[in-house]
Design a protein around this motif. Sequence first.
Motif, PDB file in Angstrom:
ATOM      1  N   ASP A   5       0.830  -1.216   0.000  1.00  0.00           N
ATOM      2  CA  ASP A   5       0.000   0.000   0.000  1.00  0.00           C
ATOM      3  C   ASP A   5       0.860   1.261   0.000  1.00  0.00           C
ATOM      4  OD1 ASP A   5      -2.316  -1.570   0.065  1.00  0.00           O
ATOM      5  OD2 ASP A   5      -2.317  -1.606   2.264  1.00  0.00           O
ATOM      6  N   ASP A   6       1.885   1.287  -0.858  1.00  0.00           N
ATOM      7  CA  ASP A   6       2.797   2.422  -1.035  1.00  0.00           C
ATOM      8  C   ASP A   6       3.629   2.732   0.215  1.00  0.00           C
ATOM      9  OD1 ASP A   6       3.828   4.142  -3.024  1.00  0.00           O
ATOM     10  OD2 ASP A   6       2.821   5.850  -2.107  1.00  0.00           O
ATOM     11  N   LYS A   7       3.750   1.763   1.119  1.00  0.00           N
ATOM     12  CA  LYS A   7       4.620   1.902   2.286  1.00  0.00           C
ATOM     13  C   LYS A   7       5.735   0.883   2.164  1.00  0.00           C
ATOM     14  CE  LYS A   7       1.074   3.775   5.168  1.00  0.00           C
ATOM     15  NZ  LYS A   7       0.820   4.241   6.480  1.00  0.00           N
ATOM     16  N   LEU A   8       6.923   1.270   2.608  1.00  0.00           N
ATOM     17  CA  LEU A   8       8.081   0.388   2.587  1.00  0.00           C
ATOM     18  C   LEU A   8       8.063  -0.427   3.873  1.00  0.00           C
ATOM     19  CD1 LEU A   8      10.735  -0.456   1.198  1.00  0.00           C
ATOM     20  CD2 LEU A   8      11.849   1.420   2.442  1.00  0.00           C
ATOM     21  N   VAL A   9       7.943  -1.744   3.733  1.00  0.00           N
ATOM     22  CA  VAL A   9       7.899  -2.647   4.883  1.00  0.00           C
ATOM     23  C   VAL A   9       9.168  -3.481   4.875  1.00  0.00           C
ATOM     24  CG1 VAL A   9       6.654  -4.515   6.027  1.00  0.00           C
ATOM     25  CG2 VAL A   9       5.376  -2.720   4.806  1.00  0.00           C
ATOM     26  N   MET A  10       9.989  -3.284   5.924  1.00  0.00           N
ATOM     27  CA  MET A  10      11.246  -4.017   6.047  1.00  0.00           C
ATOM     28  C   MET A  10      11.183  -4.914   7.273  1.00  0.00           C
ATOM     29  SD  MET A  10      14.005  -1.041   5.102  1.00  0.00           S
ATOM     30  CE  MET A  10      13.325   0.234   6.150  1.00  0.00           C
ATOM     31  N   ASN A  11      11.666  -6.146   7.110  1.00  0.00           N
ATOM     32  CA  ASN A  11      11.748  -7.089   8.206  1.00  0.00           C
ATOM     33  C   ASN A  11      13.174  -7.589   8.319  1.00  0.00           C
ATOM     34  OD1 ASN A  11       8.937  -7.736   9.301  1.00  0.00           O
ATOM     35  ND2 ASN A  11       8.617  -7.894   7.115  1.00  0.00           N
ATOM     36  N   CYS A  12      13.663  -7.679   9.539  1.00  0.00           N
ATOM     37  CA  CYS A  12      14.980  -8.247   9.825  1.00  0.00           C
ATOM     38  C   CYS A  12      14.751  -9.336  10.860  1.00  0.00           C
ATOM     39  CB  CYS A  12      15.921  -7.194  10.387  1.00  0.00           C
ATOM     40  SG  CYS A  12      16.229  -5.820   9.247  1.00  0.00           S
ATOM     41  N   VAL A  13      15.167 -10.560  10.544  1.00  0.00           N
ATOM     42  CA  VAL A  13      14.938 -11.701  11.426  1.00  0.00           C
ATOM     43  C   VAL A  13      16.282 -12.305  11.811  1.00  0.00           C
ATOM     44  CG1 VAL A  13      13.778 -13.934  11.686  1.00  0.00           C
ATOM     45  CG2 VAL A  13      12.740 -12.155  10.258  1.00  0.00           C
ATOM     46  N   THR A  14      16.564 -12.323  13.125  1.00  0.00           N
ATOM     47  CA  THR A  14      17.807 -12.911  13.596  1.00  0.00           C
ATOM     48  C   THR A  14      17.673 -14.424  13.642  1.00  0.00           C
ATOM     49  OG1 THR A  14      17.197 -12.804  15.942  1.00  0.00           O
ATOM     50  CG2 THR A  14      18.344 -10.883  15.004  1.00  0.00           C
ATOM     51  N   GLN A  15      18.822 -15.098  13.593  1.00  0.00           N
ATOM     52  CA  GLN A  15      18.822 -16.545  13.677  1.00  0.00           C
ATOM     53  C   GLN A  15      19.050 -16.978  15.122  1.00  0.00           C
ATOM     54  OE1 GLN A  15      21.351 -15.711  10.793  1.00  0.00           O
ATOM     55  NE2 GLN A  15      19.511 -15.499   9.586  1.00  0.00           N
ATOM     56  N   GLY A  16      18.950 -18.284  15.326  1.00  0.00           N
ATOM     57  CA  GLY A  16      19.217 -18.830  16.647  1.00  0.00           C
ATOM     58  C   GLY A  16      17.948 -19.106  17.411  1.00  0.00           C
ATOM     59  N   GLU A  17      18.153 -19.607  18.639  1.00  0.00           N
ATOM     60  CA  GLU A  17      17.025 -19.979  19.496  1.00  0.00           C
ATOM     61  C   GLU A  17      16.096 -18.816  19.775  1.00  0.00           C
ATOM     62  OE1 GLU A  17      17.962 -21.996  23.138  1.00  0.00           O
ATOM     63  OE2 GLU A  17      19.536 -23.160  22.161  1.00  0.00           O
ATOM     64  N   LYS A  18      16.678 -17.659  19.990  1.00  0.00           N
ATOM     65  CA  LYS A  18      15.878 -16.479  20.323  1.00  0.00           C
ATOM     66  C   LYS A  18      15.732 -15.586  19.099  1.00  0.00           C
ATOM     67  CE  LYS A  18      16.928 -16.305  25.217  1.00  0.00           C
ATOM     68  NZ  LYS A  18      17.352 -15.466  26.327  1.00  0.00           N
ATOM     69  N   GLY A  19      15.237 -16.133  18.013  1.00  0.00           N
ATOM     70  CA  GLY A  19      15.046 -15.354  16.802  1.00  0.00           C
ATOM     71  C   GLY A  19      14.137 -14.162  17.069  1.00  0.00           C
ATOM     72  N   VAL A  20      14.587 -12.993  16.668  1.00  0.00           N
ATOM     73  CA  VAL A  20      13.828 -11.762  16.866  1.00  0.00           C
ATOM     74  C   VAL A  20      13.468 -11.205  15.502  1.00  0.00           C
ATOM     75  CG1 VAL A  20      13.929  -9.387  17.733  1.00  0.00           C
ATOM     76  CG2 VAL A  20      15.026 -11.225  19.027  1.00  0.00           C
ATOM     77  N   THR A  21      12.222 -10.802  15.340  1.00  0.00           N
ATOM     78  CA  THR A  21      11.787 -10.168  14.097  1.00  0.00           C
ATOM     79  C   THR A  21      11.573  -8.679  14.360  1.00  0.00           C
ATOM     80  OG1 THR A  21      10.716 -12.174  13.305  1.00  0.00           O
ATOM     81  CG2 THR A  21      10.025 -10.103  12.293  1.00  0.00           C
ATOM     82  N   PHE A  22      12.379  -7.877  13.669  1.00  0.00           N
ATOM     83  CA  PHE A  22      12.258  -6.423  13.731  1.00  0.00           C
ATOM     84  C   PHE A  22      11.519  -5.989  12.477  1.00  0.00           C
ATOM     85  CE2 PHE A  22      14.678  -2.484  12.279  1.00  0.00           C
ATOM     86  CZ  PHE A  22      13.859  -1.603  12.955  1.00  0.00           C
ATOM     87  N   LYS A  23      10.453  -5.224  12.660  1.00  0.00           N
ATOM     88  CA  LYS A  23       9.654  -4.763  11.527  1.00  0.00           C
ATOM     89  C   LYS A  23       9.637  -3.241  11.540  1.00  0.00           C
ATOM     90  CE  LYS A  23       5.171  -5.464   9.328  1.00  0.00           C
ATOM     91  NZ  LYS A  23       3.936  -6.251   9.409  1.00  0.00           N
ATOM     92  N   ARG A  24       9.929  -2.662  10.373  1.00  0.00           N
ATOM     93  CA  ARG A  24       9.881  -1.203  10.223  1.00  0.00           C
ATOM     94  C   ARG A  24       8.960  -0.879   9.053  1.00  0.00           C
ATOM     95  NH1 ARG A  24      15.456   1.230   9.760  1.00  0.00           N
ATOM     96  NH2 ARG A  24      15.247   1.510  12.001  1.00  0.00           N
ATOM     97  N   ILE A  25       7.990  -0.027   9.296  1.00  0.00           N
ATOM     98  CA  ILE A  25       7.080   0.434   8.253  1.00  0.00           C
ATOM     99  C   ILE A  25       7.355   1.923   8.046  1.00  0.00           C
ATOM    100  CG2 ILE A  25       4.676   0.774   7.552  1.00  0.00           C
ATOM    101  CD1 ILE A  25       4.006  -1.613   9.435  1.00  0.00           C
TER     102      ILE A  25
END
Length: 125
Positions: free
Chosen positions: A101-121
């Motif tokens: 919807d004309d917005k830039l959606v970026m996701n960064c996902v770390t590896q490992g047991e404690k995988g963290v997903t960072f989302k920036r819109i």
Amino acid sequence: MSFTGKYQVEKQENYEEFLEAIGLLSAKTNHKVETEVVQNGNEFIWTQSIPGSTWSNKFTVGQECELLTMMGTKFKVPVTMEGGKISVQFPQYHFTAELVDDKLVMNCVTQGEKGVTFKRISKRI
């Protein structure tokens, strides 16, 4: 749809948790990151800025490219795009970016047991 444009952060999820997971919590900033993308076919120039700091990557989708992390470390990796979503395996996380919807959606996902997903819109400005 072309990624070309300037974008400013509108919303972020798990920012601090992500920085902590990759060992960069000390780099936390309250500044709104501005992203500028120039796309010419499969060639991109992707620049991110905060006051006092700018980092930029030039890459071609479908090719191995030398990229720079936000801390200045260089690495080589293939950049892919599937279904309009750019995908890059950074040393400490997997990065994807797409337009929704004309917005830039970026996701960064770390590896490992404690995988963290960072989302920036980010909204187009």
